[in-house]
Design a protein around this motif. Sequence first.
Motif, mmCIF file in Angstrom:
data_model
loop_
_atom_site.group_PDB
_atom_site.id
_atom_site.type_symbol
_atom_site.label_atom_id
_atom_site.label_comp_id
_atom_site.label_asym_id
_atom_site.label_seq_id
_atom_site.Cartn_x
_atom_site.Cartn_y
_atom_site.Cartn_z
ATOM 1 N N HIS A 1 0.799 -1.227 0.000
ATOM 2 C CA HIS A 1 0.000 0.000 0.000
ATOM 3 C C HIS A 1 0.830 1.274 0.000
ATOM 4 O O HIS A 1 0.270 2.369 0.018
ATOM 5 C CB HIS A 1 -0.947 0.020 1.198
ATOM 6 C CG HIS A 1 -2.094 -0.935 1.089
ATOM 7 N ND1 HIS A 1 -1.920 -2.260 0.791
ATOM 8 C CD2 HIS A 1 -3.435 -0.769 1.231
ATOM 9 C CE1 HIS A 1 -3.091 -2.872 0.765
ATOM 10 N NE2 HIS A 1 -4.027 -1.993 1.016
ATOM 11 N N LEU A 2 2.159 1.140 -0.014
ATOM 12 C CA LEU A 2 2.998 2.340 -0.036
ATOM 13 C C LEU A 2 4.106 2.206 -1.087
ATOM 14 O O LEU A 2 4.097 2.904 -2.100
ATOM 15 C CB LEU A 2 3.609 2.607 1.346
ATOM 16 C CG LEU A 2 4.439 3.894 1.451
ATOM 17 C CD1 LEU A 2 3.544 5.124 1.291
ATOM 18 C CD2 LEU A 2 5.184 3.957 2.779
ATOM 19 N N ASP B 1 2.766 1.404 -4.572
ATOM 20 C CA ASP B 1 1.673 2.240 -5.089
ATOM 21 C C ASP B 1 2.239 3.365 -5.953
ATOM 22 O O ASP B 1 2.676 4.403 -5.441
ATOM 23 C CB ASP B 1 0.850 2.813 -3.937
ATOM 24 C CG ASP B 1 -0.436 3.474 -4.421
ATOM 25 O OD1 ASP B 1 -0.543 3.785 -5.625
ATOM 26 O OD2 ASP B 1 -1.333 3.697 -3.584
ATOM 27 N N GLU B 2 2.233 3.169 -7.260
ATOM 28 C CA GLU B 2 2.822 4.138 -8.174
ATOM 29 C C GLU B 2 1.988 5.409 -8.316
ATOM 30 O O GLU B 2 2.437 6.371 -8.948
ATOM 31 C CB GLU B 2 3.043 3.489 -9.540
ATOM 32 C CG GLU B 2 4.045 2.338 -9.497
ATOM 33 C CD GLU B 2 4.302 1.727 -10.862
ATOM 34 O OE1 GLU B 2 3.714 2.211 -11.861
ATOM 35 O OE2 GLU B 2 5.092 0.756 -10.942
ATOM 36 N N SER B 3 0.785 5.426 -7.745
ATOM 37 C CA SER B 3 -0.024 6.647 -7.782
ATOM 38 C C SER B 3 0.435 7.663 -6.737
ATOM 39 O O SER B 3 0.022 8.827 -6.775
ATOM 40 C CB SER B 3 -1.505 6.311 -7.551
ATOM 41 O OG SER B 3 -1.739 5.888 -6.199
ATOM 42 N N ILE B 4 1.304 7.221 -5.821
ATOM 43 C CA ILE B 4 1.812 8.088 -4.766
ATOM 44 C C ILE B 4 3.160 8.648 -5.210
ATOM 45 O O ILE B 4 4.005 7.900 -5.703
ATOM 46 C CB ILE B 4 1.976 7.304 -3.447
ATOM 47 C CG1 ILE B 4 0.648 6.696 -3.008
ATOM 48 C CG2 ILE B 4 2.531 8.204 -2.339
ATOM 49 C CD1 ILE B 4 0.759 5.784 -1.793
ATOM 50 N N PRO B 5 3.393 9.955 -5.039
ATOM 51 C CA PRO B 5 4.699 10.533 -5.421
ATOM 52 C C PRO B 5 5.847 9.839 -4.694
ATOM 53 O O PRO B 5 5.696 9.366 -3.559
ATOM 54 C CB PRO B 5 4.561 11.995 -4.994
ATOM 55 C CG PRO B 5 3.099 12.258 -4.955
ATOM 56 C CD PRO B 5 2.458 10.974 -4.534
ATOM 57 N N LYS C 1 6.696 10.812 -1.135
ATOM 58 C CA LYS C 1 5.762 10.316 -0.129
ATOM 59 C C LYS C 1 5.975 8.830 0.127
ATOM 60 O O LYS C 1 5.890 8.371 1.272
ATOM 61 C CB LYS C 1 4.322 10.558 -0.605
ATOM 62 C CG LYS C 1 3.262 10.300 0.446
ATOM 63 C CD LYS C 1 3.326 11.318 1.558
ATOM 64 C CE LYS C 1 2.151 11.180 2.509
ATOM 65 N NZ LYS C 1 2.230 12.125 3.642
ATOM 66 N N ARG C 2 6.272 8.084 -0.924
ATOM 67 C CA ARG C 2 6.510 6.643 -0.770
ATOM 68 C C ARG C 2 7.754 6.385 0.078
ATOM 69 O O ARG C 2 7.883 5.316 0.699
ATOM 70 C CB ARG C 2 6.665 5.988 -2.137
ATOM 71 C CG ARG C 2 5.372 5.946 -2.932
ATOM 72 C CD ARG C 2 5.609 5.738 -4.419
ATOM 73 N NE ARG C 2 5.980 4.366 -4.735
ATOM 74 C CZ ARG C 2 6.333 3.977 -5.968
ATOM 75 N NH1 ARG C 2 6.400 4.854 -6.961
ATOM 76 N NH2 ARG C 2 6.645 2.717 -6.187
ATOM 77 N N ARG D 1 2.243 8.087 5.968
ATOM 78 C CA ARG D 1 0.887 8.549 5.679
ATOM 79 C C ARG D 1 0.556 9.854 6.397
ATOM 80 O O ARG D 1 -0.166 10.706 5.868
ATOM 81 C CB ARG D 1 -0.123 7.474 6.088
ATOM 82 C CG ARG D 1 -0.209 6.290 5.128
ATOM 83 C CD ARG D 1 -1.119 5.207 5.679
ATOM 84 N NE ARG D 1 -1.424 4.201 4.649
ATOM 85 C CZ ARG D 1 -2.061 3.065 4.907
ATOM 86 N NH1 ARG D 1 -2.442 2.772 6.154
ATOM 87 N NH2 ARG D 1 -2.313 2.201 3.933
#
Length: 256
Positions: free
Chosen positions: A23-24, A27-31, A34-35, A225
């Motif tokens: 979930h981190l 997750d390529e949708s998260i910059p 942030k990851r 998060r």
Amino acid sequence: MQQVIDYIEERRASYENHEFITHLLDDESIPGEKRLAWGPTVIPFIMGYSDLNKYVFRKCEDDAQIDKLQELLNAHTYEEDFHWQWMLTDLEKLDADSSMHLSDAARVLWSSDFKHSRQLCLELAALAANAPTYALFAMVDAVEAVSVTVFAHCRGITVRDGRECEFFGTKHYMAEASHSIKSPEVEEAILPHLDDAQREESRRMVDRVFSLFDDWSSSLLRFARESGEHDREYKRMVQESKDLLPEAEATAAAAF
């Protein structure tokens, strides 16, 4: 011993399903920033683990009691010697390398936000204390299994300018994956036969290591998060530490 190594792989495969990874990191949708926002919070663990390699896992090479398994552990500790330098370089890439007074840096590193990494080092040191070589080997191999897994999933994560980190990226993963402790030739030539009691002790050690890293990874996920800009988070940690001072003084005065 090979059965213990096979068990470590089973636990590693299970750990790969941890939310921290699925979930981190994945997750390529998260910059990318942030990851990898948890990066600074692992400083106490990475620096502490460097000391564990030097002063706990490594045994005196002149000791007549050194066996082949301990020789392998000793070699591994030298292979790990420089990895922490990559982490310090990455802090700049993550916009996490702030200038601050030494006292404020200490407040950040010993803040409650970073406690999961400090506790992890202490727990590993306690597990290693007086552990027989085969159990210590199982512990280190389990730690390495977690490390390889985490950094395998850090590969390809880039920050906003397109750069990939060194410690939190492919470079570190390649170094971890090529450690001699993972060599098939080593398994065939050096690994001793364990009796049932020794095998069970080693499995308990492995279970404890993965339990510790499960909790640690949950803390990293939670921090990533909830955190914002690094400078702002550092200022909060420093202020929270300073706010404790009057309370501590009042408690001490009341005691008299």
